[in-house]
Design a protein around this motif. Structure first.
Motif, PDB file in Angstrom:
ATOM      1  N   ILE A   1     -15.215  24.346  44.980  1.00 54.65           N
ATOM      2  CA  ILE A   1     -14.065  24.356  45.882  1.00 54.65           C
ATOM      3  C   ILE A   1     -13.145  25.510  45.498  1.00 54.65           C
ATOM      4  CG2 ILE A   1     -12.218  22.973  46.898  1.00 54.65           C
ATOM      5  CD1 ILE A   1     -15.023  21.742  47.165  1.00 54.65           C
ATOM      6  N   VAL A   2     -12.645  26.220  46.507  1.00 55.39           N
ATOM      7  CA  VAL A   2     -11.691  27.307  46.307  1.00 55.39           C
ATOM      8  C   VAL A   2     -10.381  26.933  46.994  1.00 55.39           C
ATOM      9  CG1 VAL A   2     -11.222  29.763  46.608  1.00 55.39           C
ATOM     10  CG2 VAL A   2     -13.578  28.978  46.336  1.00 55.39           C
ATOM     11  N   GLY A   3      -9.297  26.981  46.253  1.00 57.30           N
ATOM     12  CA  GLY A   3      -7.969  26.812  46.835  1.00 57.30           C
ATOM     13  C   GLY A   3      -7.223  28.127  46.762  1.00 57.30           C
ATOM     14  N   ARG A   4      -6.681  28.573  47.881  1.00 57.37           N
ATOM     15  CA  ARG A   4      -5.947  29.839  47.913  1.00 57.37           C
ATOM     16  C   ARG A   4      -4.458  29.576  48.109  1.00 57.37           C
ATOM     17  NH1 ARG A   4      -9.720  33.922  48.042  1.00 57.37           N
ATOM     18  NH2 ARG A   4     -11.792  33.308  48.775  1.00 57.37           N
ATOM     19  N   ARG A   5      -3.641  30.527  47.689  1.00 58.64           N
ATOM     20  CA  ARG A   5      -2.192  30.360  47.695  1.00 58.64           C
ATOM     21  C   ARG A   5      -1.639  29.990  49.074  1.00 58.64           C
ATOM     22  NH1 ARG A   5       0.855  29.309  43.268  1.00 58.64           N
ATOM     23  NH2 ARG A   5       0.189  30.549  41.504  1.00 58.64           N
ATOM     24  N   ASN A   6      -2.236  30.531  50.126  1.00 63.88           N
ATOM     25  CA  ASN A   6      -1.709  30.308  51.476  1.00 63.88           C
ATOM     26  C   ASN A   6      -2.093  28.952  52.062  1.00 63.88           C
ATOM     27  OD1 ASN A   6      -4.416  30.771  51.841  1.00 63.88           O
ATOM     28  ND2 ASN A   6      -4.177  32.194  53.542  1.00 63.88           N
ATOM     29  N   GLY A   7      -2.742  28.086  51.259  1.00 62.41           N
ATOM     30  CA  GLY A   7      -3.114  26.761  51.739  1.00 62.41           C
ATOM     31  C   GLY A   7      -4.511  26.666  52.296  1.00 62.41           C
ATOM     32  N   GLN A   8      -5.313  27.684  52.083  1.00 64.41           N
ATOM     33  CA  GLN A   8      -6.691  27.677  52.575  1.00 64.41           C
ATOM     34  C   GLN A   8      -7.604  27.035  51.531  1.00 64.41           C
ATOM     35  OE1 GLN A   8      -8.138  31.265  54.689  1.00 64.41           O
ATOM     36  NE2 GLN A   8      -9.792  31.272  53.195  1.00 64.41           N
TER      37      GLN A   8
ATOM     38  N   LEU B   1     -24.593  36.451  38.478  1.00 66.52           N
ATOM     39  CA  LEU B   1     -25.487  36.041  39.558  1.00 66.52           C
ATOM     40  C   LEU B   1     -25.034  36.580  40.907  1.00 66.52           C
ATOM     41  CD1 LEU B   1     -26.253  32.324  38.608  1.00 66.52           C
ATOM     42  CD2 LEU B   1     -27.564  34.385  38.087  1.00 66.52           C
ATOM     43  N   TRP B   2     -23.730  36.538  41.166  1.00 70.41           N
ATOM     44  CA  TRP B   2     -23.210  37.102  42.410  1.00 70.41           C
ATOM     45  C   TRP B   2     -21.729  37.407  42.257  1.00 70.41           C
ATOM     46  CZ3 TRP B   2     -19.284  34.107  44.154  1.00 70.41           C
ATOM     47  CH2 TRP B   2     -19.332  32.732  43.933  1.00 70.41           C
ATOM     48  N   HIS B   3     -21.243  38.258  43.155  1.00 68.65           N
ATOM     49  CA  HIS B   3     -19.832  38.652  43.161  1.00 68.65           C
ATOM     50  C   HIS B   3     -19.374  38.757  44.606  1.00 68.65           C
ATOM     51  CE1 HIS B   3     -16.570  41.900  42.301  1.00 68.65           C
ATOM     52  NE2 HIS B   3     -16.051  40.713  42.551  1.00 68.65           N
ATOM     53  N   ASN B   4     -18.516  37.838  45.010  1.00 69.53           N
ATOM     54  CA  ASN B   4     -17.934  37.873  46.344  1.00 69.53           C
ATOM     55  C   ASN B   4     -16.691  38.751  46.287  1.00 69.53           C
ATOM     56  OD1 ASN B   4     -16.784  37.455  48.806  1.00 69.53           O
ATOM     57  ND2 ASN B   4     -16.499  35.249  48.575  1.00 69.53           N
ATOM     58  N   SER B   5     -16.830  40.019  46.710  1.00 69.06           N
ATOM     59  CA  SER B   5     -15.763  41.010  46.541  1.00 69.06           C
ATOM     60  C   SER B   5     -14.894  41.183  47.779  1.00 69.06           C
ATOM     61  CB  SER B   5     -16.369  42.368  46.146  1.00 69.06           C
ATOM     62  OG  SER B   5     -17.299  42.795  47.119  1.00 69.06           O
ATOM     63  N   GLU B   6     -14.946  40.222  48.698  1.00 68.95           N
ATOM     64  CA  GLU B   6     -14.112  40.324  49.895  1.00 68.95           C
ATOM     65  C   GLU B   6     -12.639  40.180  49.522  1.00 68.95           C
ATOM     66  OE1 GLU B   6     -17.478  37.833  52.438  1.00 68.95           O
ATOM     67  OE2 GLU B   6     -15.424  37.093  52.245  1.00 68.95           O
ATOM     68  N   ASP B   7     -11.806  41.085  50.033  1.00 69.37           N
ATOM     69  CA  ASP B   7     -10.370  41.016  49.782  1.00 69.37           C
ATOM     70  C   ASP B   7      -9.773  39.890  50.621  1.00 69.37           C
ATOM     71  OD1 ASP B   7      -9.971  44.571  49.342  1.00 69.37           O
ATOM     72  OD2 ASP B   7     -10.197  42.993  47.875  1.00 69.37           O
ATOM     73  N   GLN B   8      -9.325  38.834  49.970  1.00 68.13           N
ATOM     74  CA  GLN B   8      -8.755  37.693  50.669  1.00 68.13           C
ATOM     75  C   GLN B   8      -7.454  37.298  49.975  1.00 68.13           C
ATOM     76  OE1 GLN B   8     -11.471  34.615  52.035  1.00 68.13           O
ATOM     77  NE2 GLN B   8     -13.172  35.727  51.123  1.00 68.13           N
ATOM     78  N   GLU B   9      -6.922  36.140  50.399  1.00 70.97           N
ATOM     79  CA  GLU B   9      -5.700  35.637  49.783  1.00 70.97           C
ATOM     80  C   GLU B   9      -5.944  35.335  48.309  1.00 70.97           C
ATOM     81  OE1 GLU B   9      -2.592  36.089  52.137  1.00 70.97           O
ATOM     82  OE2 GLU B   9      -2.417  34.797  50.382  1.00 70.97           O
ATOM     83  N   LYS B  10      -4.885  35.409  47.529  1.00 71.85           N
ATOM     84  CA  LYS B  10      -4.960  35.185  46.091  1.00 71.85           C
ATOM     85  C   LYS B  10      -5.530  33.809  45.769  1.00 71.85           C
ATOM     86  CE  LYS B  10      -1.931  35.013  42.020  1.00 71.85           C
ATOM     87  NZ  LYS B  10      -0.542  35.155  41.570  1.00 71.85           N
ATOM     88  N   ILE B  11      -6.426  33.760  44.773  1.00 73.73           N
ATOM     89  CA  ILE B  11      -7.004  32.501  44.322  1.00 73.73           C
ATOM     90  C   ILE B  11      -5.922  31.662  43.635  1.00 73.73           C
ATOM     91  CG2 ILE B  11      -8.672  31.426  42.762  1.00 73.73           C
ATOM     92  CD1 ILE B  11     -10.107  32.756  44.990  1.00 73.73           C
ATOM     93  N   PHE B  12      -5.840  30.378  44.000  1.00 73.77           N
ATOM     94  CA  PHE B  12      -4.928  29.459  43.333  1.00 73.77           C
ATOM     95  C   PHE B  12      -5.667  28.606  42.313  1.00 73.77           C
ATOM     96  CE2 PHE B  12      -2.834  25.294  43.054  1.00 73.77           C
ATOM     97  CZ  PHE B  12      -1.583  25.689  42.595  1.00 73.77           C
ATOM     98  N   LYS B  13      -6.808  28.036  42.710  1.00 73.63           N
ATOM     99  CA  LYS B  13      -7.542  27.140  41.818  1.00 73.63           C
ATOM    100  C   LYS B  13      -9.001  27.093  42.233  1.00 73.63           C
ATOM    101  CE  LYS B  13      -7.577  23.814  38.594  1.00 73.63           C
ATOM    102  NZ  LYS B  13      -6.899  22.534  38.796  1.00 73.63           N
ATOM    103  N   LEU B  14      -9.892  27.035  41.228  1.00 70.74           N
ATOM    104  CA  LEU B  14     -11.321  26.802  41.448  1.00 70.74           C
ATOM    105  C   LEU B  14     -11.682  25.446  40.869  1.00 70.74           C
ATOM    106  CD1 LEU B  14     -12.876  30.261  40.430  1.00 70.74           C
ATOM    107  CD2 LEU B  14     -12.341  29.464  42.732  1.00 70.74           C
ATOM    108  N   ILE B  15     -12.486  24.669  41.609  1.00 70.65           N
ATOM    109  CA  ILE B  15     -12.960  23.371  41.141  1.00 70.65           C
ATOM    110  C   ILE B  15     -14.470  23.331  41.338  1.00 70.65           C
ATOM    111  CG2 ILE B  15     -12.934  20.883  41.523  1.00 70.65           C
ATOM    112  CD1 ILE B  15     -10.051  21.141  42.462  1.00 70.65           C
ATOM    113  N   CYS B  16     -15.212  23.073  40.260  1.00 73.28           N
ATOM    114  CA  CYS B  16     -16.678  22.958  40.348  1.00 73.28           C
ATOM    115  C   CYS B  16     -17.018  21.474  40.271  1.00 73.28           C
ATOM    116  CB  CYS B  16     -17.332  23.743  39.207  1.00 73.28           C
ATOM    117  SG  CYS B  16     -19.102  23.941  39.401  1.00 73.28           S
TER     118      CYS B  16
END
Length: 667
Positions: A233-240, A211-226
């Motif tokens: 919800i997106v949690g990234r390694r740097n605390g974002q 359906l979609w692909h968010n290809s922006e280069d950002q901090e590494k994904i830590f966890k996804l919660i639906c």
């Protein structure tokens, strides 16, 4: 939007965290600390399990704590303080997930572990209930669903993602970066799968459709919660922490914790009856967040304003192009052509009308051409040839192309024509007239008309109309091809009279790809095949012999280490006895022996590590061969082959394993 509900500190550095009910009906927060202990936080009280071992993953099942190390799995009853079971996992443990599994008769909760090319599921008693093969080392794992509609998602280090229902593959796709986290939801009988990658990008699939692909280069994904059908919800390694729209991937809200995450959970820690986002930092700080539906109208208004501005800008650019009298309505055709110089296929762009020139093309693909593959035309003409050197796998690839066209070969204004040609799955296999001699083959009983076979060949291979007409006029034909990249030979014999298809190729993996694609096209649900692969089986025997040799070496090295450690203990006892009676010379001699044995132990442990690394690589090849053997069959036959291979490996019966792979039966 995300609203903070609470904030407190565990006062210990946390490496990883999970949550679940361990004692009573209250939810516990479980953290693995940097001092090697398990911290249990429940009802504002902290307790410790002093395990003093290194763990890679934690989980909770049936009010028991699951602790996974590199090669072992422990299920511990915290309330009664005893181990329910202890399991040694030969293929290793890279990741762990707890979830329900429906085996056709009953629904039970299992511990799923992903290791070296394998996926295993154990119940709380330590019994292996589930086993499957993965394409490479498992890097990410997720289980979701309800009742008897449960799915398993695995991501492997070869950037492959598979959605499984039981042991069957629902669909699979490749990513441009390592998959590290998944989240899934079933909504109105549709399966939605979110995939988070190491480079920070995210994809959403509904069934097999991206359906979609968010290809922006950002901090590494830590966890996804639906958390629901509208947001995730997106949690990234740097605390974002990010709140995004599920259907568009658009960012709604972003929080920065200024601390690296060691855990992100979706649980009711405070017992208020509502699951909340729990973010745990490496410093042990715990923050709870609640997702509330607020300011949605303002957000939609802002999005609408941005869309209006972009649309207006697009219209201005289109008007500028018309003012410059750029050509419009040109017909652009695409095709594929052999390129023997570069040993690949060319993607050919051709303009149907004279007087216009192709100056450049840019080709995009999420895996092969993420940044864009730019091809310049050295002498602008109505044709452009783009060598596709990267497309070497048996994969159907849809390319997104932007072709720059001008009425002047040296002009500065261009019309950009967009097209999306499909690279056929077996396009690198080029048809040849010569008769090929190939010793390896697989044979299947398939009753189908020749026109259907020809239609499949036209869809999956790169052939011309003349060859199609030649085959359609017969009841039996042989399709000979040679791979333009590696010169691999492939012959397919279609016999409608006998109801038989024979595939000849020295690669069992290629034969499996052909079988799976052909059966999917013809819609065959169950198929057993037999074959012979003398070339690959000869090499596979060497791998099996190496596995036996390294297993024996592992036992021998372990015995030598144990013997040396016993000697060290005896030398230390003798040295201390000598010290107490004042025999300093004997004491020095005993401690010198301790040093010698210590060096010997270090040497043996180094050999053990090297031996184990080689053994793991060989086991990876064995699992890959089992996967290839299962690909030669479809449906129940595929499951049966996998189980028979697994049993043969467990019983160490090499002859039976080879017989199962080739003939589909046990000796």
């Amino acid at each position: 939007m995300i609203v903070q509900s609470y904030n407190f500190s565990l006062k210990y550095d946390i490496i990883m965290a999970t949550s679940g009910k361990l004692i009573g009906d209250s939810t516990s927060l479980i953290g693995y600390t940097s001092i090697g202990s398990i911290l249990l936080f429940q009802n504002n009280t902290s307790n410790f399990l002093n395990v003093k071992r290194e763990f890679k993953s934690l989980g909770v099942i049936n009010q028991c704590l699951v602790m996974a190390s590199e090669n072992t799995l422990t299920v511990h009853d915290v309330e009664n303080n005893f181990d329910q079971c202890f399991i040694e996992v030969q293929d290793g443990i890279n990741t762990l997930a707890i979830g329900q599994y429906y085996n056709g008769d009953s629904l039970q909760e299992l511990i799923f572990v992903g290791g070296n090319c394998s996926l295993q599921g154990f119940n709380v008693q330590g019994e292996e209930i589930y086993w499957n093969v993965a394409s490479d080392e498992v890097a990410a794992l997720c289980v979701f669903g309800f009742d008897n509609e449960n799915y398993i998602v695995i991501g492997t280090t070869d950037n492959c993602v598979r959605l499984l229902r039981g042991v069957d593959i629902v669909f699979q796709f490749n990513t441009q970066s390592l998959p590290v986290s998944f989240a899934g939801i079933i909504y109105f009988d549709q399966t939605y799968l979110l995939t988070g990658m190491e480079n920070g990008s995210i994809k959403l699939h509904r069934q097999q459709l991206e359906l979609w692909h968010n290809s922006e280069d950002q901090e590494k994904i830590f966890k996804l919660i639906c958390n629901d059908e509208n947001h995730f919800i997106v949690g990234r390694r740097n605390g974002q922490i990010e709140l995004r729209s599920l259907m568009t991937g658009q960012l709604i809200q972003k929080l920065n914790l200024d601390e690296q995450l060691s855990g992100m959970l979706y649980s009711d820690l405070r017992g208020v009856g509502v699951n909340q986002i729990i973010a745990i930092s490496k410093q042990g700080n715990v923050r709870g967040y609640t997702v509330v539906d607020k300011d949605a109208d303002n957000l939609n208004l802002s999005q609408s304003r941005i869309l209006t501005e972009l649309t207006q800008k697009k219209q201005e650019l289109m008007q500028q192009m018309q003012l410059d009298k750029m050509p419009v309505g040109l017909d652009l055709r695409c095709g594929f052509q052999k390129n023997y110089t570069n040993q690949c296929l060319n993607l050919v762009f051709i303009l149907s009308e004279p007087g216009y020139y192709i100056t450049q093309a840019i080709i995009f693909h999420d895996t092969y051409y993420k940044e864009g593959y730019i091809v310049n035309n050295p002498q602008p003409s109505d044709k452009l040839f783009a060598p596709l050197k990267q497309l070497v796998d048996n994969q159907k690839v849809i390319l997104n192309c932007k072709v720059f066209v001008s009425s002047n070969p040296h002009g500065n204004y261009f019309l950009i024509l967009e097209t999306s040609p499909t690279f056929p799955k077996f396009a690198n296999f080029q048809y040849v007239e010569q008769d090929l001699k190939i010793s390896s083959f697989v044979e299947a009983k398939i009753n189908e008309r020749v026109p259907r076979y020809v239609k499949w060949i036209d869809q999956c291979f790169n052939i011309n109309e003349e060859v199609k007409k030649k085959f359609e006029s017969t009841n039996e034909f042989i399709f000979n091809t040679i791979n333009i990249i590696n010169q691999q030979k492939l012959q397919i014999h279609f016999d409608s009279k006998e109801g038989k298809v024979t595939i000849r190729c020295d690669s069992i993996a290629t034969c499996g790809d052909i079988i799976q694609d052909l059966c999917d096209f013809i819609q065959i649900q169950d198929l057993m095949t037999v074959g012979q692969f003398p070339v690959e089986m000869q090499e596979f025997k060497k791998v099996l012999e190496a596995v036996q040799q390294h297993k024996s070496s592992k036992l021998q090295i372990s015995g030598d280490v144990a013997e040396a450690m016993n000697l060290v203990k005896s030398y230390i006892v003798k040295a201390e006895d000598s010290r107490m009676i004042g025999d300093i010379r004997t004491m020095q001699k005993m401690y010198a022996n301790v040093m010698v044995q210590n060096k010997a132990i270090q040497s043996e442990l180094y050999k053990k590590k090297q031996n184990n690394d080689i053994l793991m690589n060989n086991l990876k090849e064995v699992n890959a061969m089992i996967s290839n053997a299962s690909q030669l069959r479809v449906g129940n036959a595929k499951i049966a082959i996998t189980n028979m291979c697994r049993n043969a490996v467990k019983k160490n019966n090499l002859l039976t394993l080879i017989e199962v792979i080739q003939q589909g039966r046990e000796i």
